[in-house]
Design a protein around this motif. Structure first.
Motif, PDB file in Angstrom:
ATOM      1  N   UNK A 153       6.044  -3.350 -11.596  1.00 29.63           N
ATOM      2  CA  UNK A 153       5.694  -2.051 -10.999  1.00 29.63           C
ATOM      3  C   UNK A 153       4.289  -2.041 -10.391  1.00 29.63           C
ATOM      4  N   UNK A 154       3.577  -3.160 -10.529  1.00 34.74           N
ATOM      5  CA  UNK A 154       2.182  -3.245 -10.107  1.00 34.74           C
ATOM      6  C   UNK A 154       1.935  -2.746  -8.679  1.00 34.74           C
ATOM      7  N   UNK A 155       2.844  -3.135  -7.768  1.00 34.56           N
ATOM      8  CA  UNK A 155       2.625  -2.774  -6.364  1.00 34.56           C
ATOM      9  C   UNK A 155       3.372  -1.521  -5.932  1.00 34.56           C
ATOM     10  N   UNK A 156       3.962  -0.826  -6.889  1.00 34.86           N
ATOM     11  CA  UNK A 156       4.720   0.378  -6.522  1.00 34.86           C
ATOM     12  C   UNK A 156       3.767   1.537  -6.259  1.00 34.86           C
ATOM     13  N   UNK A 157       4.249   2.503  -5.434  1.00 36.47           N
ATOM     14  CA  UNK A 157       3.412   3.672  -5.141  1.00 36.47           C
ATOM     15  C   UNK A 157       3.171   4.465  -6.421  1.00 36.47           C
ATOM     16  N   UNK A 158       2.018   5.124  -6.453  1.00 38.04           N
ATOM     17  CA  UNK A 158       1.629   5.956  -7.610  1.00 38.04           C
ATOM     18  C   UNK A 158       2.624   7.080  -7.879  1.00 38.04           C
ATOM     19  N   UNK A 159       3.200   7.599  -6.769  1.00 37.29           N
ATOM     20  CA  UNK A 159       4.095   8.747  -6.951  1.00 37.29           C
ATOM     21  C   UNK A 159       5.566   8.371  -6.753  1.00 37.29           C
TER      22      UNK A 159
END
Ligand code: NCD
Length: 307
Positions: free
Chosen positions: A251-257
């Motif tokens: 999930x490291x590169x996933x968007x915050x929202x």
């Protein structure tokens, strides 16, 4: 007017009708006490020919929370089906006793066949690897409530896209909203069927097997389990079952929202460490499922809190 209608697949309802259901569901969430008796004296027939936890519980809880009652079976073996009764005879009989029926069946098309022979509204609660429209209502309400809009999203669907009926229904439904892009993430053996893809425009989707490469594009990540019961070959299932395991690292590169959804049940495809991530909404999603089913039952029965 939704009164007396059936729900077999998401497109049975127009976007306006879907919106009516979501608006009512949101009202019920705000003021559940106002709805405690709207289905008093009404009976839901719950016909589950295939295992279920959420769908059956949420339908039954929905009817009870509206003041109605429920009769039914959760195993075909305990009904006359085991004596060889046809779907159409079963539904005609159930229609003599109840006001609305919900049916889950391993055979694709069974709820549709039932609806053609039924005097009461029939709701498809999942037919084989085909469709699961009330999970879609659940998913759409979750997206509407948490992302504020059903348009303008990139949605990644990951896992068993071939047999996952919730995916098939959700893609059909989401493709009707503006500016929706789909990313189909699956092993090559479990790709989304052509009959679903054929309804999409070429530039509205792409297919990949690499979740890590795709994740940064996504506003919504919809994870699914590999559907063991639809495999003809157990070895093939065992080989594919752990194709994707979402964890904090991925999930490291996933968007915050970005929101992480899952129709549940989960097997291994989301590590439990992800449950504490604020983006994980799958249990909230299960709760929205009950409220949207309350709204659906009310609309199909044509009852209202002021009636
Ligand atoms: C889904 C189903 O039955 O298709 N479960 C559910 O209704 N929430 C998903 C699944 O079984 O994987």
């Amino acid at each position: 007017m939704l009164k007396g209608r059936h729900l077999i697949e998401p497109k049975d309802f127009s976007l306006e009708e879907l919106d009516e259901i979501f608006t009512l569901a949101e009202e019920i969430i705000e003021n559940p006490r106002d709805y405690l008796e709207v289905c008093k004296g009404k009976l839901l027939g719950s016909l589950f020919y295939e295992p279920s936890t959420r769908t059956r519980f949420s339908f039954e809880a929905a009817m009870l929370r509206l003041g109605g009652q429920v009769v039914g079976f959760s195993e075909a073996g305990s009904s006359s089906v085991s004596k060889g009764e046809s779907i159409s005879d079963t539904i005609k009989t159930v229609g003599c006793y109840t006001d609305i029926a919900v049916m889950r069946h391993p055979k694709e098309g069974a709820p549709k066949l039932a609806s053609k022979n039924s005097d009461i509204p029939v709701i498809n609660a999942g037919d084989g690897g085909h469709q699961h429209p009330t999970q879609t209502l659940t998913d759409l309400l979750t997206i509407k409530a948490l992302k504020k809009d059903l348009s303008n999203h990139t949605i990644g669907l990951c896992g068993d896209l071939m047999f996952g009926r919730t995916v098939h229904s959700l893609v059909k439904a989401m493709s009707r909203y503006e500016n929706i892009k789909f990313v189909f993430i699956s092993p090559p053996e479990l790709k989304i069927p052509d009959y679903i893809k054929n309804e999409l425009k070429d530039n509205n989707y792409y297919e990949t097997s690499d979740i890590e490469a795709a994740i940064e594009d996504l506003d919504i990540l919809y994870m699914t389990r590999v559907q063991r019961e639809r495999f003809l070959n157990e070895e093939e299932y065992l080989r594919l079952k752990n194709s994707y395991i979402l964890n904090n690292e991925k999930l490291k590169n996933a968007k915050e929202d970005m929101i992480i959804m899952h129709p549940l049940p989960r097997v291994n495809e989301i590590h439990t460490e992800v449950d504490n991530d604020k983006r994980a909404v799958y249990f909230k999603q299960a709760r929205y499922g009950m409220f949207v089913r309350m709204a659906l039952i009310m609309k199909l029965l044509g009852v209202d809190k002021n009636a």
